[in-house]
Every structure is written in structure tokens, then in C-alpha cells.
Design an enzyme around this catalytic site. Structure first.
Site, PDB file in Angstrom:
ATOM      1  N   GLU A 144      44.972  37.473  30.800  1.00 35.16           N
ATOM      2  CA  GLU A 144      43.342  37.548  30.281  1.00 35.16           C
ATOM      3  C   GLU A 144      43.285  36.589  29.132  1.00 35.16           C
ATOM      4  OE1 GLU A 144      42.415  41.331  28.381  1.00 35.16           O
ATOM      5  OE2 GLU A 144      40.617  41.517  29.195  1.00 35.16           O
ATOM      6  N   LYS A 197      37.311  55.098  14.940  1.00 30.76           N
ATOM      7  CA  LYS A 197      37.853  53.680  14.285  1.00 30.76           C
ATOM      8  C   LYS A 197      37.283  52.496  14.914  1.00 30.76           C
ATOM      9  CE  LYS A 197      41.417  51.171  14.465  1.00 30.76           C
ATOM     10  NZ  LYS A 197      40.788  49.912  13.892  1.00 30.76           N
ATOM     11  N   CYS A 222      35.917  42.457  28.850  1.00 34.57           N
ATOM     12  CA  CYS A 222      37.039  42.853  29.707  1.00 34.57           C
ATOM     13  C   CYS A 222      36.762  42.736  31.270  1.00 34.57           C
ATOM     14  CB  CYS A 222      37.326  44.419  29.456  1.00 34.57           C
ATOM     15  SG  CYS A 222      36.040  45.458  29.539  1.00 34.57           S
ATOM     16  N   GLU A 249      40.746  52.210  28.645  1.00 34.55           N
ATOM     17  CA  GLU A 249      40.115  51.302  29.160  1.00 34.55           C
ATOM     18  C   GLU A 249      40.537  49.792  28.355  1.00 34.55           C
ATOM     19  OE1 GLU A 249      37.906  51.500  31.248  1.00 34.55           O
ATOM     20  OE2 GLU A 249      36.904  53.354  30.823  1.00 34.55           O
TER      21      GLU A 249
HETATM   22  P1  NAD Z   1      43.443  45.626  20.558  1.00 39.85           P
HETATM   23  O1  NAD Z   1      44.334  46.328  21.579  1.00 39.85           O
HETATM   24  O2  NAD Z   1      44.254  44.602  19.711  1.00 39.85           O
HETATM   25  O3  NAD Z   1      42.621  46.449  19.285  1.00 39.85           O
HETATM   26  C1  NAD Z   1      41.824  47.452  19.815  1.00 39.85           C
HETATM   27  C2  NAD Z   1      41.699  48.781  18.960  1.00 39.85           C
HETATM   28  O4  NAD Z   1      42.730  49.377  18.702  1.00 39.85           O
HETATM   29  C3  NAD Z   1      41.192  48.313  17.449  1.00 39.85           C
HETATM   30  O5  NAD Z   1      40.473  49.159  16.784  1.00 39.85           O
HETATM   31  C4  NAD Z   1      42.603  47.945  16.632  1.00 39.85           C
HETATM   32  O6  NAD Z   1      42.732  48.336  15.384  1.00 39.85           O
HETATM   33  C5  NAD Z   1      43.263  49.543  17.466  1.00 39.85           C
HETATM   34  N1  NAD Z   1      44.745  49.593  17.273  1.00 39.85           N
HETATM   35  C6  NAD Z   1      45.614  48.312  17.341  1.00 39.85           C
HETATM   36  N2  NAD Z   1      46.817  48.680  17.195  1.00 39.85           N
HETATM   37  C7  NAD Z   1      46.819  50.163  17.149  1.00 39.85           C
HETATM   38  C8  NAD Z   1      47.814  51.240  17.347  1.00 39.85           C
HETATM   39  N3  NAD Z   1      49.186  50.660  17.179  1.00 39.85           N
HETATM   40  N4  NAD Z   1      47.495  52.337  17.383  1.00 39.85           N
HETATM   41  C9  NAD Z   1      46.315  52.621  17.286  1.00 39.85           C
HETATM   42  N5  NAD Z   1      45.174  51.779  17.363  1.00 39.85           N
HETATM   43  C10 NAD Z   1      45.580  50.514  17.384  1.00 39.85           C
HETATM   44  O7  NAD Z   1      42.380  44.889  21.166  1.00 39.85           O
HETATM   45  P2  NAD Z   1      41.438  44.014  20.715  1.00 39.85           P
HETATM   46  O8  NAD Z   1      41.883  42.900  20.479  1.00 39.85           O
HETATM   47  O9  NAD Z   1      40.367  44.519  19.695  1.00 39.85           O
HETATM   48  O10 NAD Z   1      40.334  43.897  22.060  1.00 39.85           O
HETATM   49  C11 NAD Z   1      40.462  43.099  23.074  1.00 39.85           C
HETATM   50  C12 NAD Z   1      41.205  43.706  24.277  1.00 39.85           C
HETATM   51  O11 NAD Z   1      40.406  44.986  24.586  1.00 39.85           O
HETATM   52  C13 NAD Z   1      40.728  43.030  25.389  1.00 39.85           C
HETATM   53  O12 NAD Z   1      42.492  43.098  26.153  1.00 39.85           O
HETATM   54  C14 NAD Z   1      39.842  43.453  26.577  1.00 39.85           C
HETATM   55  O13 NAD Z   1      40.156  43.341  27.574  1.00 39.85           O
HETATM   56  C15 NAD Z   1      40.156  44.934  25.967  1.00 39.85           C
HETATM   57  N6  NAD Z   1      38.754  45.642  26.046  1.00 39.85           N
HETATM   58  C16 NAD Z   1      38.798  46.570  27.328  1.00 39.85           C
HETATM   59  C17 NAD Z   1      37.561  47.129  27.706  1.00 39.85           C
HETATM   60  C18 NAD Z   1      37.400  48.154  28.730  1.00 39.85           C
HETATM   61  O14 NAD Z   1      36.641  48.901  28.952  1.00 39.85           O
HETATM   62  N7  NAD Z   1      38.343  48.057  29.866  1.00 39.85           N
HETATM   63  C19 NAD Z   1      36.634  46.894  27.114  1.00 39.85           C
HETATM   64  C20 NAD Z   1      36.510  45.907  25.850  1.00 39.85           C
HETATM   65  C21 NAD Z   1      37.691  45.565  25.563  1.00 39.85           C
END
Ligand code: NAD
Length: 450
Positions: free
Chosen positions: A354, A153, A262, A228
Site C-alpha cells: 500500500e 484518539k 485505504c 479497518e
Molecule cells: P497508523 O496505524 O500509524 O495510525 C493509526 C492510529 O493508530 C493513529 O491514531 C496512531 O496514533 C494510532 N497508533 C499508532 N500506534 C499505536 C499503538 N501501538 N497502539 C494504539 N494506537 C496506535 O496509521 P496511519 O499512518 O495514521 O494511517 C494510514 C493507514 O490507515 C493506512 O494503512 C490506511 O490504509 C489505513 N486506513 C484504513 C482505513 C479503512 O477503513 N480500512 C481507512 C483509513 C485508513
């Protein structure tokens, strides 16, 4: 799916893939489950060949994928080409896995003992919007190589490249049902990956808040999970380093991808005796950063991904003591200039949270112990950098900083052939590197009595 918007211009894109319903998600999971036995049982060399063919097709579409990411996510064209290339590289690297997924033979009395690494079945991969292509590939390349089928997804804001990569997989000859892209809402499709019993593992990249919900949800079926999550990484600059070089590189370590990374080194700790020189040189390098149309070959930083993300970053700047900013285009699009804040209080949100935008907080420290204590005073532990010319100090501090990915006199943190992941609330498990396929297998032990 809601209308997609070009972050550089604020204009609507005419491509918006349909958002999958719960029933759609179930149907795709059923297809992936059906495709699993044949994919698992394919001769290892044949699975390897298909992954290499997939890599070649991705490579042939590098420019198309990169242009799509510039439009959809506002990534600079140079970064976007690297990102599409990273998908190719991950596929090529893990295409060496199928013939090398060895078990062990362990000495025992009265028989022979052997182990096998067996694929899990259907793996669910949930991807955020900040690096849509690489993060997808870090999950699907080793998962497919180990013999699993995948449902993936993409984030609501950035579904276009993943959707195209799914089409390219079919073009390369991967059987139907092996790699399935399911654009849709996190609360519907993502949540279904967690609750559906046929999805045997969830590989999630995103915010720490959602990651905790996923982990709690997976507990119900003792479902395997890799997380992650977020970061608040420190760039520690000792006075014995080449201060000019450290100040010249620091902007790229935090403002790359407009800070939506991140691994962004969003806290800079500078030894007091070098602080003024460092901040002065940092101002020069930040002001020189080319924040322009990301489609321009010269662009070093583009816009934020959405109006909502820009508002969220701006909120952190209200009342903050801004030292200086770089430039950003006026007019439409979700632009913010790179911004440097001087911090003196470790309880401030801008120091602890963050921000996920082009904002960096700088603070002085006196000695090595204080630098390590400040760096570790965080719920996160993803990455970090250490600038020093003293090899002993570089190693000492590297061992003491609680983070999964450190670089000394450099800011590099992600290579597809080295492990990547976080300490503390930055995540659980590791991706990439030689062991990643094991995260998509169960280890089985078999004893054969003689
Ligand atoms: P997010 O957590 O809002 O969403 C990430 C994904 O999860 C999206 O595809 C979203 O649709 C899905 N999602 C949302 N709610 C969900 C639920 N209840 N159940 C299952 N899936 C769900 O994050 P974002 O705003 O898209 O991304 C930014 C965040 O990602 C930042 O905190 C960043 O640090 C983190 N990030 C971490 C890494 C890493 O490797 N550690 C890499 C990139 C981004």
C-alpha cells in the site's frame, strides 16, 4: 504535541492541542465510565434528539470544520466540506437507532424468550490521519446511538477537527463525559485504550501493522475489536466496457486525497486488447487533473499530509518504470504529482504494498480468470471496481473478487447507510450500514418460565 504544519505550504500552524499523558488518558476513561449509566438509561427518544441536535450543530459549522481540515491535512476544500457533511449524515442516520434497537422474541416451550442489545460501556476509537472527520464519526455515531460513551484518539498529525467536533457535541447538549476527544500518541493514549479494563471495545482504523498489535493486545482481556486496515485495491477494466469513461474516472479512484485512501484503486488491470487505448486516455485524464492549492475551489488534489509521508511514497518510485505523471506545484509543501507506473512483475513492492500516495500501477491481463487471480493475489481485500458492459460478467467477477466493497462501472465504495470493511488483512468486522450499532452492543438472551 509536536508542532502541526500546513501540508500545502510547509508553514507551522499556531494551533497545537496538548498531548495527553497516560494519567490524562486514565482520567478521561474514568469520566467516560462515570457518564455511561446516565447515557445508557436516557429515554431512547431523548438520546435520538441529542444526536440530531449534534448533527445540526456540526452542519452549522461545516465551513469552519472544512477550512480546518484544509489547513491541517491539505484536503481539497470540496472534499473537506463533504467530510464534515458526512459527520452530520452519520449522526442523523444513527439518531434513528435508539428507538429501533430491537431485540427478538424467539419461540420456546414453557416460557418466553427475548433478546436485548445492550451497550458495552466505554468504547475507544483510534483514528488515522487520512480522513480525520468521517472515520471518527463512523465509530462514534453508532457507538453513542447504541448507548455507549466514547473516548476517541485522533492521529498525532490531524487532531484539530476531532477536537472541534468534541466541543460542538457539548454545545449541542451532549452531557459531559459522553464523547471525549483525547489527542495524544498512539503508543501512549491508543495503547491505553487497549490495556485499560474499563474500555470495553477498541475500534481501530489505521495501518495493518498497528492493527495486528491492537488485536493481539485486545486478546488479553478478550476485548471486542473492529479493525479497518490497509488496502491495495484493483480497478479491473474489461475491453467490453466504455474504455474512454473508464480511463476518465480512474484517476479519481486513486488520486483522490492524494492517494492517501485505504480504498484507493492503486492497481489497474486492463484487458490486453484495450490496454493501449486505456493507457493513452489515462495519460490525458491524469495530465488534466488539477493539483493545486487545496483551498482553491477548483482543486482536485492537494499535497501529501507530511514530509515523512512524501518521502515514503517517493521511495517506491526509485527505479520504478514511470509511464507518465501529472503536474504538481513547485515550492514549499509536501507535493507530489500523480504518477502512473507500468508493472509487469507482481512481486514488485509497488504492485503489492500500500503506497498510500498518488501512485498507480497498471498491468494487462488476458481473460476473466486471470483478472480475478491477479486481483486476489494480495494480502489485502478492501475494495475494488469492475468496468464491463456485460451484466453476467459484472456479477460473476463481483462474487469472485475477495474484497468487502466493490463497485461496478463506478468507484463509489463508502456510503454511510451501506456496510464497509475488509476481507483478509484489510480488517475485521464492518462499519456503517444498518447493522453498525450491533457492533457496539452485546446480545443478551433472557428466558422467562411461565
Ligand atoms: P497508523 O496505524 O500509524 O495510525 C493509526 C492510529 O493508530 C493513529 O491514531 C496512531 O496514533 C494510532 N497508533 C499508532 N500506534 C499505536 C499503538 N501501538 N497502539 C494504539 N494506537 C496506535 O496509521 P496511519 O499512518 O495514521 O494511517 C494510514 C493507514 O490507515 C493506512 O494503512 C490506511 O490504509 C489505513 N486506513 C484504513 C482505513 C479503512 O477503513 N480500512 C481507512 C483509513 C485508513
Amino acid at each position: 504535541m509536536s508542532t502541526l504544519i500546513n501540508p500545502s505550504t510547509g508553514e507551522e500552524l499556531d494551533a497545537s492541542p496538548a498531548s495527553a499523558s497516560l494519567e490524562d488518558a486514565d482520567a478521561v476513561i474514568a469520566r467516560a465510565h462515570e457518564a455511561f449509566p446516565a447515557w445508557r438509561d436516557l429515554a431512547p427518544g431523548e438520546r435520538a434528539r441529542l444526536l440530531r441536535a449534534f448533527a445540526a450543530v456540526v452542519d452549522a459549522h461545516n465551513e469552519e470544520l472544512a477550512r480546518l481540515e484544509v489547513l491541517n491535512a491539505g484536503h481539497t476544500i470540496a472534499n473537506a466540506r463533504w467530510e464534515a457533511g458526512n459527520v452530520r449524515d452519520c449522526l442523523n442516520y444513527y439518531s434513528a437507532t435508539p428507538e429501533r434497537l430491537f431485540g427478538r422474541q424467539i419461540p420456546v416451550a414453557g416460557g418466553t424468550d427475548v433478546t436485548f442489545h445492550e451497550p458495552l460501556g466505554v468504547v475507544g476509537i483510534i483514528v488515522p490521519w487520512n480522513f480525520p472527520m468521517p472515520i471518527a464519526a463512523w465509530g462514534f455515531a453508532p457507538a453513542l446511538a447504541a448507548g455507549n460513551t466514547v473516548v476517541l484518539k485522533p492521529a498525532e498529525l490531524t487532531p484539530l477537527t476531532a477536537t472541534r467536533i468534541g466541543e460542538l457535541a457539548l454545545e449541542a447538549g451532549l452531557p459531559e463525559g459522553v464523547l471525549n476527544i483525547v489527542p495524544g500518541k498512539g503508543s501512549v493514549v491508543g495503547e491505553r485504550f487497549v490495556t485499560h479494563p474499563l474500555v470495553r471495545k477498541v475500534c481501530f482504523t489505521g495501518s495493518t501493522t498497528v492493527g495486528k498489535q491492537i488485536m493481539a493486545g485486545c486478546a488479553d482481556q478478550v476485548k471486542r475489536v473492529t479493525l479497518e486496515l490497509g488496502g491495495k485495491s484493483a480497478n479491473i477494466v474489461f475491453a467490453d466496457t466504455d474504455v474512454a469513461a473508464a480511463a476518465a474516472s480512474a484517476p479519481y479512484a486513486v488520486f483522490d486525497n492524494a492517494g492517501q485512501d485505504c480504498c484507493a484503486r492503486s492497481r489497474i488491470l486492463v484487458q490486453r486488447s484495450a490496454y493501449d487505448e486505456f493507457v493513452g486516455r489515462l495519460e490525458t485524464s491524469v495530465k488534466a487533473l488539477r493539483v493545486i492549492d487545496p483551498a482553491d475551489e477548483q482543486s482536485e488534489m492537494g499535497p501529501l499530509v507530511s514530509a515523512g509521508q512524501r518521502d515514503s511514497v517517493r521511495a517506491y518510485l526509485d527505479g520504478a518504470s514511470i509511464a507518465f505523471t501529472g503536474s504538481a506545484p513547485d515550492g514549499p509543501g509536501w507535493w507530489l504529482p500523480p504518477t502512473v507506473v507500468e508493472s509487469s512483475d507482481t512481486s514488485e513492492a509497488i504492485w503489492r504494498e500500500e503506497v498510500f500516495g498518488p501512485v498507480v500501477a497498471v498491468m494487462p491481463f488476458d481473460d476473466e480468470d486471470e483478472a480475478v487471480a491477479l486481483a486476489n493475489d494480495s494480502d489485502y481485500g478492501l475494495s475494488g471496481s469492475i468496468f464491463t458492459s456485460d451484466v453476467g460478467r459484472a456479477l460473476r467477477v463481483s462474487r469472485r473478487v475477495e474484497a468487502g466493497n466493490l463497485s461496478v462501472n463506478s468507484h463509489s465504495s463508502v456510503r454511510y447507510w451501506t456496510p464497509f470493511g475488509g476481507y483478509k488483512q484489510s480488517g475485521l468486522g464492518r462499519e456503517l450500514g444498518p447493522d453498525a450499532p450491533h457492533a457496539f452492543t452485546e446480545e443478551k438472551n433472557v428466558f422467562i418460565a411461565h
